[in-house]
Design an enzyme around this catalytic site. Structure first.
Site, PDB file in Angstrom:
ATOM      1  N   HIS A  76      -6.887  30.800 -37.932  1.00 26.24           N
ATOM      2  CA  HIS A  76      -6.186  29.918 -38.868  1.00 26.24           C
ATOM      3  C   HIS A  76      -6.775  29.858 -40.275  1.00 26.24           C
ATOM      4  CE1 HIS A  76      -3.183  28.012 -36.284  1.00 26.24           C
ATOM      5  NE2 HIS A  76      -4.083  27.936 -35.316  1.00 26.24           N
ATOM      6  N   HIS A  98     -10.266  31.098 -32.036  1.00 28.57           N
ATOM      7  CA  HIS A  98      -8.847  30.978 -32.413  1.00 28.57           C
ATOM      8  C   HIS A  98      -8.695  30.189 -33.710  1.00 28.57           C
ATOM      9  CE1 HIS A  98      -4.563  30.105 -32.303  1.00 28.57           C
ATOM     10  NE2 HIS A  98      -4.899  28.837 -32.532  1.00 28.57           N
ATOM     11  N   SER A 100      -5.633  36.106 -33.292  1.00 28.42           N
ATOM     12  CA  SER A 100      -6.838  35.908 -32.487  1.00 28.42           C
ATOM     13  C   SER A 100      -6.710  36.528 -31.096  1.00 28.42           C
ATOM     14  CB  SER A 100      -7.162  34.406 -32.384  1.00 28.42           C
ATOM     15  OG  SER A 100      -6.083  33.705 -31.792  1.00 28.42           O
ATOM     16  N   GLU A 140       1.594  29.814 -35.647  1.00 30.07           N
ATOM     17  CA  GLU A 140       0.941  30.426 -34.492  1.00 30.07           C
ATOM     18  C   GLU A 140       1.408  31.852 -34.194  1.00 30.07           C
ATOM     19  OE1 GLU A 140      -1.667  29.336 -33.141  1.00 30.07           O
ATOM     20  OE2 GLU A 140      -1.698  27.173 -33.449  1.00 30.07           O
TER      21      GLU A 140
HETATM   22  N1  HBI Z   1      -4.766  19.775 -31.707  1.00 28.16           N
HETATM   23  N2  HBI Z   1      -6.843  20.726 -32.054  1.00 28.16           N
HETATM   24  C1  HBI Z   1      -5.508  20.836 -32.058  1.00 28.16           C
HETATM   25  N3  HBI Z   1      -4.930  21.997 -32.447  1.00 28.16           N
HETATM   26  C2  HBI Z   1      -3.589  22.146 -32.480  1.00 28.16           C
HETATM   27  O1  HBI Z   1      -3.080  23.223 -32.837  1.00 28.16           O
HETATM   28  C3  HBI Z   1      -2.789  21.058 -32.090  1.00 28.16           C
HETATM   29  C4  HBI Z   1      -3.422  19.865 -31.724  1.00 28.16           C
HETATM   30  N4  HBI Z   1      -2.673  18.806 -31.352  1.00 28.16           N
HETATM   31  C5  HBI Z   1      -1.258  18.839 -31.399  1.00 28.16           C
HETATM   32  C6  HBI Z   1      -0.686  20.170 -31.760  1.00 28.16           C
HETATM   33  N5  HBI Z   1      -1.434  21.148 -32.090  1.00 28.16           N
HETATM   34  C7  HBI Z   1       0.777  20.410 -31.725  1.00 28.16           C
HETATM   35  O2  HBI Z   1       1.455  19.445 -31.093  1.00 28.16           O
HETATM   36  C8  HBI Z   1       1.504  20.775 -33.015  1.00 28.16           C
HETATM   37  O3  HBI Z   1       1.547  21.098 -34.013  1.00 28.16           O
HETATM   38  C9  HBI Z   1       2.957  20.648 -32.862  1.00 28.16           C
HETATM   39 FE    FE Z   2      -3.647  27.431 -33.327  1.00 34.06          FE
END
Ligand code: HBI
Ligand code: FE
Length: 302
Positions: free
Chosen positions: A146, A141, A206, A187
């Site tokens: 990304h 993913h 993904s 996303e």
């Molecule tokens: N941590 N590894 C990872 N990936 C994410 O997409 C992610 C995160 N921690 C917090 C988070 N996303 C979300 O809370 C936000 O963007 C809002």
């Molecule tokens: Fe993501």
């Protein structure tokens, strides 16, 4: 500084996977080493399977900048990418790098990485039993979904700006509102192209099932992106989205977020009810209204 391991990604996961097995010590910013040498051939083969399945599906469905990003980063070289090699290539293009994390990390750490043009990626790959669906972000993913768009200079700036905005949102107590923006753009975003709608959100890119659903099903609503509308709209983390928001271009998305004064917007949103996942309003610019047939069938079969 005392380092706490986030409870959301401890070793108590239901699949028994221990995200810390490749590096017992976290580095304070929740990064770990990728441990590329430790992937077994079966894990590399799992990446290859997912990679081939998605790239075949994404021709004429993904935003062209995403497909171009896959190419210029040479992600089609076989196996799970080595983050160091990948970071070298990405750094030369837009100044971004990729760092390994064990799974979800706390918001402040996540935003801080983005604000400094570091993309945190899970280092583990989903188990063979969960090829189509998992909630925790894995290496497929994160890297496949990304990283290709981080080669686009405008999108790369948007991601950094999101990280900076996230750190401010924490101070305003507006995390939920800002998370909705991430959800419905980074996303699950769709983009309007002369050839038709295309996918740019990593959660869709993904996912084999959601790529087709987001573009071709008549079940979900598709609405033109509107920052305030998006920040009021709830989302689902357990199934396909019931509403997708469509941007005109990455430039337009970046401009709308840079031009917005978020402080009064947050104050305003704090006093407003949120919208349900399938709401439609007179003021919406509706591209295609959804039948919501998919979710009705799911409910009937539950
Ligand atoms: N941590 N590894 C990872 N990936 C994410 O997409 C992610 C995160 N921690 C917090 C988070 N996303 C979300 O809370 C936000 O963007 C809002
Ligand atoms: Fe993501």
């Amino acid at each position: 500084m005392e380092t706490t391991i986030p409870s959301i990604s401890g070793s108590t996961r239901s699949d028994g996977h221990d995200p810390y097995c490749r590096d017992a010590g976290s580095n304070g910013d929740f990064t770990i080493i990728q441990g590329w040498e430790n992937y077994c051939s079966e894990e590399h083969a799992r990446w290859d399977y997912l990679f081939d399945r998605q790239t075949n599906l994404l021709i004429n469905r993904a935003d062209p900048a995403f497909l171009q990003g896959l190419d210029i980063l040479r992600l089609n070289e076989r196996g799970i990418p080595n983050f160091e090699t990948l970071s070298d290539r990405l750094m030369k293009l837009t100044g971004w790098s990729v760092v390994a994390v064990p799974g979800l990390i706390p918001e402040h750490a996540f935003f801080d990485h983005l604000a400094n043009r570091r993309f945190p990626s899970g280092n583990f790959i989903r188990p063979a039993s969960q090829l189509d669906y998992l909630q925790e972000p894995d290496v497929f993913h994160d890297i496949f979904g990304h990283v290709p768009l981080l080669t686009d200079p405008i999108f790369a700036d948007y991601m950094q700006s999101y990280g900076e905005g996230g750190l401010r949102a924490i101070e305003f107590g507006a995390l939920e509102e800002l998370a909705r923006l991430y959800w419905y753009t980074v996303e699950f975003g769709l983009i309007r192209r002369p050839e038709g709608l295309r996918v740019y959100g990593a959660g869709i890119l993904s996912s084999f099932g959601e790529t087709q659903f987001a573009l071709e099903s008549n079940s979900p609503n598709r609405l033109s992106f509107n920052l305030r509308r998006v920040m009021r709209t709830q989302y689902r983390i357990d199934d396909f989205q019931q509403t997708y928001f469509v941007i005109d271009s990455f430039g337009d998305l970046l401009r709308q977020t840079l031009e917005t004064d978020f402080a009064p917007l947050y104050t305003d949103l704090a006093g407003s009810d949120s919208y349900s996942v399938d709401a439609l309003f007179q003021s919406d610019d509706v591209i295609s209204p959804g039948t919501q047939e998919y979710v009705r069938n799911e409910a009937a079969n539950a």
